[in-house]
Write a protein that holds these residues in place. Structure first.
Motif, PDB file in Angstrom:
ATOM      1  N   PHE A   1       0.891  -1.167   0.000  1.00 15.35           N
ATOM      2  CA  PHE A   1       0.000   0.000   0.000  1.00 15.35           C
ATOM      3  C   PHE A   1       0.926   1.213   0.000  1.00 15.35           C
ATOM      4  CE2 PHE A   1      -4.230   1.503   2.153  1.00 15.35           C
ATOM      5  CZ  PHE A   1      -4.536   2.214   1.016  1.00 15.35           C
ATOM      6  N   TRP A   2       1.027   1.876  -1.141  1.00 12.17           N
ATOM      7  CA  TRP A   2       2.058   2.869  -1.405  1.00 12.17           C
ATOM      8  C   TRP A   2       1.468   4.274  -1.284  1.00 12.17           C
ATOM      9  CZ3 TRP A   2       6.762   0.605  -3.431  1.00 12.17           C
ATOM     10  CH2 TRP A   2       6.657  -0.762  -3.707  1.00 12.17           C
ATOM     11  N   PHE A   3       2.097   5.133  -0.471  1.00 15.70           N
ATOM     12  CA  PHE A   3       1.604   6.492  -0.246  1.00 15.70           C
ATOM     13  C   PHE A   3       2.617   7.508  -0.777  1.00 15.70           C
ATOM     14  CE2 PHE A   3      -0.934   3.985   2.521  1.00 15.70           C
ATOM     15  CZ  PHE A   3      -2.121   4.674   2.722  1.00 15.70           C
ATOM     16  N   MET A   4       2.100   8.491  -1.522  1.00 19.19           N
ATOM     17  CA  MET A   4       2.947   9.495  -2.165  1.00 19.19           C
ATOM     18  C   MET A   4       2.303  10.865  -2.046  1.00 19.19           C
ATOM     19  SD  MET A   4       3.534   7.124  -5.532  1.00 19.19           S
ATOM     20  CE  MET A   4       2.415   5.774  -5.199  1.00 19.19           C
ATOM     21  N   THR A   5       3.076  11.913  -2.356  1.00 23.47           N
ATOM     22  CA  THR A   5       2.523  13.271  -2.367  1.00 23.47           C
ATOM     23  C   THR A   5       3.043  14.014  -3.596  1.00 23.47           C
ATOM     24  OG1 THR A   5       4.310  14.313  -1.103  1.00 23.47           O
ATOM     25  CG2 THR A   5       2.536  13.294   0.166  1.00 23.47           C
ATOM     26  N   TRP A   6       2.254  14.991  -4.053  1.00 28.49           N
ATOM     27  CA  TRP A   6       2.619  15.713  -5.275  1.00 28.49           C
ATOM     28  C   TRP A   6       3.791  16.662  -5.080  1.00 28.49           C
ATOM     29  CZ3 TRP A   6       1.514  13.029  -8.980  1.00 28.49           C
ATOM     30  CH2 TRP A   6       0.257  12.492  -9.228  1.00 28.49           C
ATOM     31  N   TYR A   7       4.005  17.146  -3.883  1.00 27.72           N
ATOM     32  CA  TYR A   7       5.114  18.082  -3.671  1.00 27.72           C
ATOM     33  C   TYR A   7       6.256  17.435  -2.895  1.00 27.72           C
ATOM     34  CZ  TYR A   7       2.684  21.875  -5.903  1.00 27.72           C
ATOM     35  OH  TYR A   7       2.071  22.657  -6.854  1.00 27.72           O
ATOM     36  N   ASP A   8       6.419  16.139  -3.104  1.00 28.63           N
ATOM     37  CA  ASP A   8       7.550  15.437  -2.502  1.00 28.63           C
ATOM     38  C   ASP A   8       8.764  15.570  -3.416  1.00 28.63           C
ATOM     39  OD1 ASP A   8       9.033  13.933  -0.772  1.00 28.63           O
ATOM     40  OD2 ASP A   8       7.816  12.125  -0.926  1.00 28.63           O
ATOM     41  N   VAL A   9       9.907  15.165  -2.861  1.00 23.99           N
ATOM     42  CA  VAL A   9      11.162  15.260  -3.591  1.00 23.99           C
ATOM     43  C   VAL A   9      11.252  14.218  -4.695  1.00 23.99           C
ATOM     44  CG1 VAL A   9      12.386  13.745  -1.982  1.00 23.99           C
ATOM     45  CG2 VAL A   9      13.665  15.457  -3.251  1.00 23.99           C
ATOM     46  N   SER A  10      10.445  13.179  -4.645  1.00 24.44           N
ATOM     47  CA  SER A  10      10.680  12.040  -5.540  1.00 24.44           C
ATOM     48  C   SER A  10       9.391  11.381  -5.998  1.00 24.44           C
ATOM     49  CB  SER A  10      11.540  11.007  -4.816  1.00 24.44           C
ATOM     50  OG  SER A  10      10.923  10.651  -3.592  1.00 24.44           O
ATOM     51  N   THR A  11       8.420  12.153  -6.384  1.00 26.49           N
ATOM     52  CA  THR A  11       7.141  11.591  -6.793  1.00 26.49           C
ATOM     53  C   THR A  11       7.290  10.693  -8.023  1.00 26.49           C
ATOM     54  OG1 THR A  11       6.084  13.585  -5.956  1.00 26.49           O
ATOM     55  CG2 THR A  11       4.753  12.157  -7.355  1.00 26.49           C
ATOM     56  N   GLY A  12       8.118  11.110  -8.975  1.00 21.14           N
ATOM     57  CA  GLY A  12       8.313  10.310 -10.180  1.00 21.14           C
ATOM     58  C   GLY A  12       8.837   8.917  -9.890  1.00 21.14           C
ATOM     59  N   PRO A  13       9.966   8.788  -9.168  1.00 18.63           N
ATOM     60  CA  PRO A  13      10.439   7.441  -8.815  1.00 18.63           C
ATOM     61  C   PRO A  13       9.446   6.666  -7.953  1.00 18.63           C
ATOM     62  CG  PRO A  13      12.201   9.044  -8.569  1.00 18.63           C
ATOM     63  CD  PRO A  13      10.956   9.826  -8.847  1.00 18.63           C
TER      64      PRO A  13
END
Length: 663
Positions: free
Chosen positions: A321-333
């Motif tokens: 279950f993967w959590f990400m944010t749009w203004y993180d340092v590494s959204t693409g990877p």
């Protein structure tokens, strides 16, 4: 359990611990007493229902011991699944700055829900022994820890991982070990755990496009210290617990003006120049990878010796279950890692990969409010009940509950900025996302906001209302001086300290766009709403008079009143334009095709808005500055000025390709 799906925005009140602990400031004596009372009450509740076992020293195969605290239900007639949170950060149960307990509500909640919660420090941090190496090397530590927990008499043999940032990033490589006890992972903002995946070779957030992501350096200043207090091996557990109330071993680093510190040359001396500790940034170290990170190239084989996940050789075959944010340092990877595991996991795990993408900064999921502000931009009500999501996940995979979660939950839950709403998809990019290309054009004067740079939709695009102007001989020029680099302003960052205005996020870029070293290309006002959800890739035709230099790009949403909010940013060091496994220098004034690593977003460009990109030679200190000499860069003190051109005509079609979703 009645689940609240992401269309219902809730602010959770409890949390799996993130270990962000620090001194309480500006509290009156009465407020401090109230705080202590609340924490002591939570501790008493915990003591009533839990077997508390603190400062357990867990041996690894090489004899080095890791410090752990453990909380499990008092009912010993059952066996329990384990939630494991391993971290380089301070989880000491006693807050020495307030003279009371740390907030133990997360531990209380986990035990109430029928879990054992184990918290452990990484090797070389706090009470854990050994020498620190980034992201939990050696990997054998994770294997030993899983096996130790699974062998405990109270254990059900099932372990789930959760954490954010460095409490998450080690999970990926550890999951590839195939330890039978590891049942599932919940990594959050985990970019520094990713090596090379898809179009990205960042080696754990260390690079982008071959340029060093400098904000890692101020983080290492506080993390790499190996000159620290330690205890004799014969120290008893009881004495370690007593010691925890006297000092938690958290270093109190002298404050640094990092905006000034990052200006120092050579780059390899940045930490030593502020009297920081020796460690893995610039010094040779007796650990798995040997330290001296700043001296490595993106394809240095030593990266594969550490704790960074390299997906080509380290398959992940557990539910995630993967959590990400749009203004993180590494959204693409982050997104590329999620898609890679979805495509390659074996067995049932292939269909058991889910993702949530929030509109916030790094690890700030639970800071969302009914009016979430990221930088300066109002993102609306971006709240989500993260605890309902993560515990429903754990209940299913660790307890075997058939709670319907996987059937109700979409594979991807993502927040679209501009429309300010949660949306659902079964894939990323969302179903129906189509590439749409915009072409750069100008009369040769795209410098600044007031120049003549344009972004024109290609004739095949449904949004096109005009054809690109014919400009066979036109190019736009900017000067990049490494001693006066184009500064960072907001952006997609982590650990920015006092370095970047706003500490990242969406800031109005018009102030920056007054600079003549920035080229600005803007579309016509859109006639109808356009949702851009997915990758955004800039392909530029570049020439320069320097042996090596950089090009940077930002994608921006321009509001009708002119406010220009940045969405994502990228960079390419031109010596690596043909791949980071070889170095190819620039021939003066020769034109090269340069495709930068994709940027990512989900943003509604409403009718009347414009799409814009900025092109420059630096974005400092978000990325390190290229001194343009063709040297090592990290050990140099002087640079040369680069005069760079962006070409755009029929022969050299510089473009931005975005992902447009039709509803």
């Amino acid at each position: 359990m009645q689940l609240r799906l992401p269309t219902v925005a809730l602010l959770c009140v409890t949390a799996i611990p993130t270990f962000a602990q620090g001194p309480r400031q500006n509290l009156s004596p009465a407020e401090m007493e109230t705080l202590r009372g609340k924490r002591e009450d939570i501790e008493k509740q915990l003591e009533a229902i839990a077997i508390i076992d603190r400062k357990i020293m867990v041996p690894m195969r090489d004899g080095v011991r890791m410090a752990a605290d453990m909380y499990r239900p008092k009912d010993t007639s059952k066996k329990y699944p384990i939630i494991f949170s391993r971290t380089p950060y301070n989880f000491n149960f006693w807050d020495v700055r307030t003279g009371s307990y740390r907030d133990m509500s997360a531990e209380l909640d986990a035990v109430k829900r029928g879990y054992v919660l184990v918290e452990m420090n990484e090797r070389g941090h706090f009470f854990s022994e050994g020498n620190y190496d980034i992201l939990g090397a050696p990997l054998t530590d994770a294997d030993d820890q899983f096996s130790w927990m699974a062998a405990q008499p109270w254990s059900s043999g099932k372990i789930g991982l959760i954490g954010c940032s460095s409490t998450a990033e080690w999970q990926l490589a550890a999951a590839s070990l195939g330890n039978k006890a590891l049942t599932t992972i919940i990594p959050q903002s985990f970019g520094a755990g990713v090596g090379k995946v898809g179009p990205y070779n960042e080696q754990g957030n260390w690079y982008r496009g071959g340029a060093v992501q400098m904000l890692f350096i101020d983080w290492l200043y506080g993390e790499q210290n190996q000159v620290r207090p330690s205890f004799p091996k014969e120290t008893s557990q009881a004495d370690l617990i007593k010691a925890s109330k006297m000092f938690d071993l958290a270093p109190q680093m002298p404050p640094i003006d990092w905006a000034k510190a990052f200006e120092h040359l050579p780059e390899q001396e940045i930490i030593s120049n502020v009297n920081g500790p020796k460690g893995i940034f610039a010094d040779k170290m007796d650990n798995t990878t040997g330290g001296a990170m700043i001296q490595r190239t993106p394809n240095d084989p030593v990266w594969r010796k550490g704790g960074i996940w390299q997906p080509d050789t380290q398959p992940i075959n557990v539910p995630g279950f993967w959590f990400m944010t749009w203004y993180d340092v590494s959204t693409g990877p982050n997104l590329a890692a999620y898609n890679f595991v979805r495509a390659t996991a074996k067995g049932g795990a292939k269909d058991q990969q889910y993702a949530v993408i929030a509109p916030t900064l790094h690890c700030q999921y639970k800071r969302a409010t009914e009016k979430t502000i990221v930088g300066e931009r109002d993102m609306g009500d971006a709240r989500l009940d993260y605890d309902a999501l993560t515990y429903a996940w754990f209940d299913h995979f660790l307890k075997g509950e058939e709670n319907g979660f996987l059937q109700k939950q979409p594979k991807v839950t993502y927040y679209t900025m501009g429309s300010n709403k949660w949306q659902h998809s079964q894939s990323w990019p969302p179903e129906g996302a189509k590439p749409v290309t915009l072409t750069l054009t100008s009369g040769g004067h795209a410098n600044t906001l007031h120049g003549d740079g344009q972004l024109v939709f290609s004739p095949a695009s449904p949004a096109s209302k005009a054809k690109p102007k014919a400009s066979p001989d036109m190019a736009d020029f900017f000067t990049y001086d490494p001693l006066h680099p184009t500064p960072s302003y907001g952006g997609n960052v982590c650990c920015a300290a006092n370095t970047i205005p706003g500490n990242g996020g969406a800031l109005d870029q018009r102030k920056m766009e007054e600079r003549p070293d920035i080229l600005v290309y803007t579309s016509e006002a859109l006639k109808e709403d356009m949702e851009v959800s997915g990758p955004m890739t800039a392909t530029l035709y570049v020439s320069s008079d320097a042996k090596d230099t950089d090009v940077t790009v930002k994608v921006i949403d321009v509001l009708p009143d002119g406010t220009a909010y940045n969405l994502d940013e990228t960079i390419q060091r031109l010596r690596y334009r043909d791949g980071d496994n070889k170095t190819v220098w620039i021939e003066k004034d020769k034109v090269y095709k340069v495709t930068l690593s994709p940027m990512n977003t989900s943003n509604l460009f409403a009718a009347g808005h414009r799409i814009r990109i900025e092109v420059a030679g630096s974005n400092f200190p978000r990325f390190d500055r290229n001194l343009n000499t063709g040297g090592n860069n990290y050990d140099e003190t002087t640079g040369v000025v680069a005069h760079t051109a962006i070409h755009h005509n029929n022969q050299y079609p510089s473009t931005l390709t975005i992902s447009v979703v039709k509803h």
